[in-house]
Structures are given as structure tokens and as C-alpha cells.
Design an enzyme around this catalytic site. Structure first.
Site, PDB file in Angstrom:
ATOM      1  N   SER A  66       0.828  -1.193   0.000  1.00 10.20           N
ATOM      2  CA  SER A  66       0.000   0.000   0.000  1.00 10.20           C
ATOM      3  C   SER A  66       0.872   1.257   0.000  1.00 10.20           C
ATOM      4  O   SER A  66       1.637   1.470  -0.935  1.00 10.20           O
ATOM      5  CB  SER A  66      -0.952  -0.047   1.198  1.00 10.20           C
ATOM      6  OG  SER A  66      -1.985   0.901   1.053  1.00 10.20           O
ATOM      7  N   HIS A 101      -8.126  -5.129  -0.757  1.00  9.68           N
ATOM      8  CA  HIS A 101      -6.990  -4.396  -0.209  1.00  9.68           C
ATOM      9  C   HIS A 101      -6.680  -4.855   1.217  1.00  9.68           C
ATOM     10  O   HIS A 101      -7.569  -5.028   2.048  1.00  9.68           O
ATOM     11  CB  HIS A 101      -7.260  -2.895  -0.209  1.00  9.68           C
ATOM     12  CG  HIS A 101      -6.052  -2.093   0.128  1.00  9.68           C
ATOM     13  ND1 HIS A 101      -5.108  -1.741  -0.820  1.00  9.68           N
ATOM     14  CD2 HIS A 101      -5.585  -1.600   1.304  1.00  9.68           C
ATOM     15  CE1 HIS A 101      -4.144  -1.059  -0.242  1.00  9.68           C
ATOM     16  NE2 HIS A 101      -4.400  -0.959   1.057  1.00  9.68           N
ATOM     17  N   ASP A 132     -10.166  -3.392  -5.084  1.00 10.98           N
ATOM     18  CA  ASP A 132      -9.261  -2.471  -4.405  1.00 10.98           C
ATOM     19  C   ASP A 132      -9.250  -1.167  -5.197  1.00 10.98           C
ATOM     20  O   ASP A 132      -9.060  -1.189  -6.424  1.00 10.98           O
ATOM     21  CB  ASP A 132      -7.860  -3.087  -4.357  1.00 10.98           C
ATOM     22  CG  ASP A 132      -6.830  -2.214  -3.655  1.00 10.98           C
ATOM     23  OD1 ASP A 132      -7.192  -1.137  -3.144  1.00 10.98           O
ATOM     24  OD2 ASP A 132      -5.650  -2.617  -3.624  1.00 10.98           O
TER      25      ASP A 132
END
Length: 410
Positions: free
Chosen positions: A192, A380, A350
């Protein structure tokens, strides 16, 4: 009286079910487990909103509960030696095999950067401790997990600069020798926001011709890579998906740059581009860089450019939004051509899916060797859901495939 009690019980059950339930696509595995997990995140987010509204504590201050709740004390055991150190003034946790190898035997090394939207997270959280130990035991690697400073206390570029200092420090021959790390087998990796930092660091290192040791690989796990267009097909498709809805990702972006709420509102409307950043929209034109299956029925429309008015960012903010250290997609092909081989993991459900897919396209066109693993039922954060009670089968599969790639390519 009894009927009233039953009615109230049924009403409470119905309200609870309504709150817990969220419309999750059918092909996502363990749907109810994800619903209950997301219910916790949504509850905390709602509490954070309320706290900020009444002036008790800011939103991210409340959300940090997640980081504190999952915090562990990294300890050595019979297989892994753990030390907490400072690399050029930045905290790191170093994981090494407890057993020394043969004389002169050098190890792989992975510099790992945790996620959390630059505002949350820690290398000392249980899932990251678990991940680092797995890389040590499965790869025989040295793992440097970086505790970079977080926004909003430390806005961009502070988190990037912390990470870059750690990487530069570790790549010194004398430091590599201390940890028996092979100069030719070093990777930077992150998930991320950590994937964002890993990509940016990989690019920045190439700009320093005096740098003796370069990275062999970059491994990016559902990375966030651009702040110019927050209305890509994946942002639209997954705007209400669990764990990272669009509103939260936009909040992370705005808090990374500034505590001024005006930027958050402009980013939510996708009206935050100035003439300076708009000149770089060609590098994130998803009509060019997204394969057809990811574009689906969405039609490309370039974000509007705001020259004046309340939605226009300040000059400093415009410069930060357009800075490739914040948005690694905003570089020409020539800046990508000599990057180390890459592993990019993306998830269908996501908001950041298209960032990763566009980077894969651009890296391949620039001649970089790329392995793209896309999970059609992924969401995610799944790679970090590997510990009870939020352990997901897909998280374990992702972790196994990620480590397998490192074993074969590092």
C-alpha cells in the site's frame, strides 16, 4: 411484556445485522469474515469522525488504535534474531537468521516498508513481525523493517526521506558486511503506502550515479502510485469496498500532504489538479495504460484543472502532488528504463488496483522485467490478514506466492 422483549431483541438483531452487513461481491472468499472485520474498521472510522467533529481527537489519532491494538514486542527466538536499531537517525527493526551461515556466506536482504496510508501502521505490528520472520526463515534473508515517521504529524516528504535515508545507509558496503548481506541480492518492498515508498526509492536511487550498490528487485504489494486522478475505474468500482473505501484513501492522500481540509474536499471531487500537475496527467491516462478488462464500461474523462478559486491547491501543495516521490507514476519512460526487476501484486476489489496495473504497463513498455500477480477475488490489505482472528486463506496464498517470487528472483 414478554412479546415486547422478543420484539426488542429481534429489532436489536435486525439493526446489528444491518450494520454488520455490507454488499460484498460473491466471488470474494470468506465473505462473512470480511464483513465482520470491516464492521470493526467502519465502527472505528465512525468513532474517529465523531471525535474529530466534537473536537476531542483528530481522525487519524483515533484510527491509530488499530496500530496500538496489533503492536507486539519484536523478540528473538531460536530461529530469528531481532534487534531494534537506528539507521541514520531512523528507527528500524532488523531480523536475521539466528544460526550463522558458513564462512563467507552472504544472505539476501529485504528492506520492508509497512502500509497504513503514511498515517497509520508500524513495523512492530503483529502481521509485519510475522511477515519479516517468514522471510528470514524461508529465504535466509536479512530483513530491515522501517519505522518511518507518520503524517499528519510529519507531512510529505518526511516519510519518504526517512525511508530513503535507511536505504542509503543500509546499502553502504561496510553496513552490508556487518549483516552478511549480499550487495547483489537486495530488494526493497512494501504494501500500500509502503509500496508507494518502495517504488519512489527505487526511482530515486537511479538518479545518483555515485551510488555503488543498487537494488536487484522491487516488490510492490497493492501499491498506491498517483494522486492526480482519484476517479479511475477501480476507484469508481470499489468506492465502498471494505477495508479501504475511496473516502479513506482520499483522506490518506490529503493528510499526507496537509492538514487543511480544503484539499480533502477537492480530492473527493477530483478537482485538485492545478496547471502544474495537469501537465503530468498524460502519465496516468488510464485509457492508454489500462488493459481493456480493467477499463470495463468506464469512459475516460481527464480530471478538471482548477486555475483559481477555493479548490485550487497552494503552490507548495501543487508541487507536492506533482512530485514523483509522492506519485511514482509521474515520471517519463526514460526514468523507468533501468529500474530493477519488479513484482507487482494487485487485487480486483481495491481502489488502488489501477495504480498497480498502470505501473505494470508502463514498466513493461520501458523494458523492465515485471511479474504481475493479480487476484480476481482479492481485496486491499489481504496479505496482512494472516493472524487470528483475521486470518484469511487468500492472505496466506498471497504471502506464499510473494515469498516464492523473492526466493526465485532475489
Amino acid at each position: 411484556m414478554r412479546s415486547k422483549g422478543i420484539f426488542l431483541l429481534l429489532l436489536l438483531g435486525a439493526l446489528t445485522s444491518y450494520y454488520v452487513y455490507s454488499p460484498i461481491p460473491n466471488d470474494i472468499e470468506e465473505k462473512w469474515k470480511l464483513m465482520f472485520t470491516d464492521c470493526f474498521f467502519r465502527s472505528l472510522s465512525n468513532l474517529a469522525d465523531l471525535s474529530e467533529l466534537v473536537g476531542l481527537k483528530d481522525y487519524m489519532g483515533v484510527m491509530m488504535f488499530i496500530t496500538f491494538a496489533e503492536r507486539v514486542v519484536p523478540l528473538s527466538d531460536e530461529r530469528v534474531q531481532v534487534t531494534e536499531e537506528m539507521f541514520d537517525g531512523v528507527e528500524v527493526v532488523v531480523y536475521q537468521p539466528s544460526q550463522q551461515g558458513g564462512v563467507g556466506e552472504l544472505r539476501r536482504a529485504v528492506i520492508y516498508l509497512h502500509g497504513g496510508g503514511w498515517c497509520l501502521g508500524s513495523s512492530r505490528m503483529g502481521p509485519y513481525d510475522f511477515l519479516s520472520r517468514k522471510m528470514v526463515t524461508d529465504l535466509g534473508a536479512v530483513v530491515v523493517s522501517v519505522e518511518y515517521r507518520l503524517a499528519p504529524a510529519h507531512h510529505f516528504p518526511v516519510p519518504f526521506e526517512d525511508v530513503y535515508r535507511v536505504v542509503k545507509h543500509f546499502l553502504q558496503p561496510v553496513v552490508l558486511a556487518r549483516y552478511h548481506a549480499d550487495p547483489g541480492r537486495i530488494a526493497v518492498s512494501g504494501d500500500s503506502a509502503g509500496g508507494n515508498l518502495a517504488a519512489a526509492v527505487s526511482q530515486k536511487l537511479l538518479q545518483e550515479p555515485e551510488q555503488e550498490v543498487q537494488l536487484k528487485a522491487q516488490a510492490l504489494i497493492y501499491p498506491v502510485l498517483q494522486a492526480l486522478d482519484l476517479n479511475t475505474p477501480s476507484y469508481q468500482q470499489n468506492q465502498h469496498m471494505p477495508i479501504l473505501p475511496r473516502t479513506l484513501m482520499v483522506r490518506f492522500w490529503s493528510e499526507y500532504f496537509t492538514s487543511d481540509k480544503a484539499l480533502f474536499h477537492a480530492m473527493m471531487a477530483n478537482t485538485h489538479n492545478s496547471p502544474e500537475s495537469a501537465a503530468l496527467l498524460k502519465f496516468v491516462n488510464w485509457s492508454s495504460f489500462l488493459p481493456e478488462p480493467y477499463r470495463q464500461a468506464y469512459n475516460y474523462r481527464a480530471p478538471p484543472v482548477v486555475a483559481t478559486g477555493m479548490h485550487r491547491p497552494s503552490n507548495n501543495l501543487s508541487h507536492s502532488i506533482a512530485d514523483p516521490r509522492a506519485s511514482p507514476l509521474l515520471v517519463p519512460d526514460t526514468a523507468l528504463q533501468h529500474l530493477p526487476k519488479a513484482y507487482v501484486l494487485t487485487c480486483e476489489y481495491d481502489v488502488l488496483r489501477d495504480d498497480g496495473v498502470m505501473y505494470v504497463t508502463r514498466l513493461r513498455r520501458a523494458g523492465v522485467e515485471v511479474t504481475h500477480e493479480h487476484y480476481p477475488s482479492g481485496f486491499h490489505g489481504a496479505l496482512m490478514f494472516t493472524l487470528w482472528p483475521t486470518d484469511f486463506e487468500i492472505g496466506h496464498r498471497m504471502l506464499g506466492n510473494y515469498v516464492k517470487w523473492l526466493k526465485e528472483n532475489l
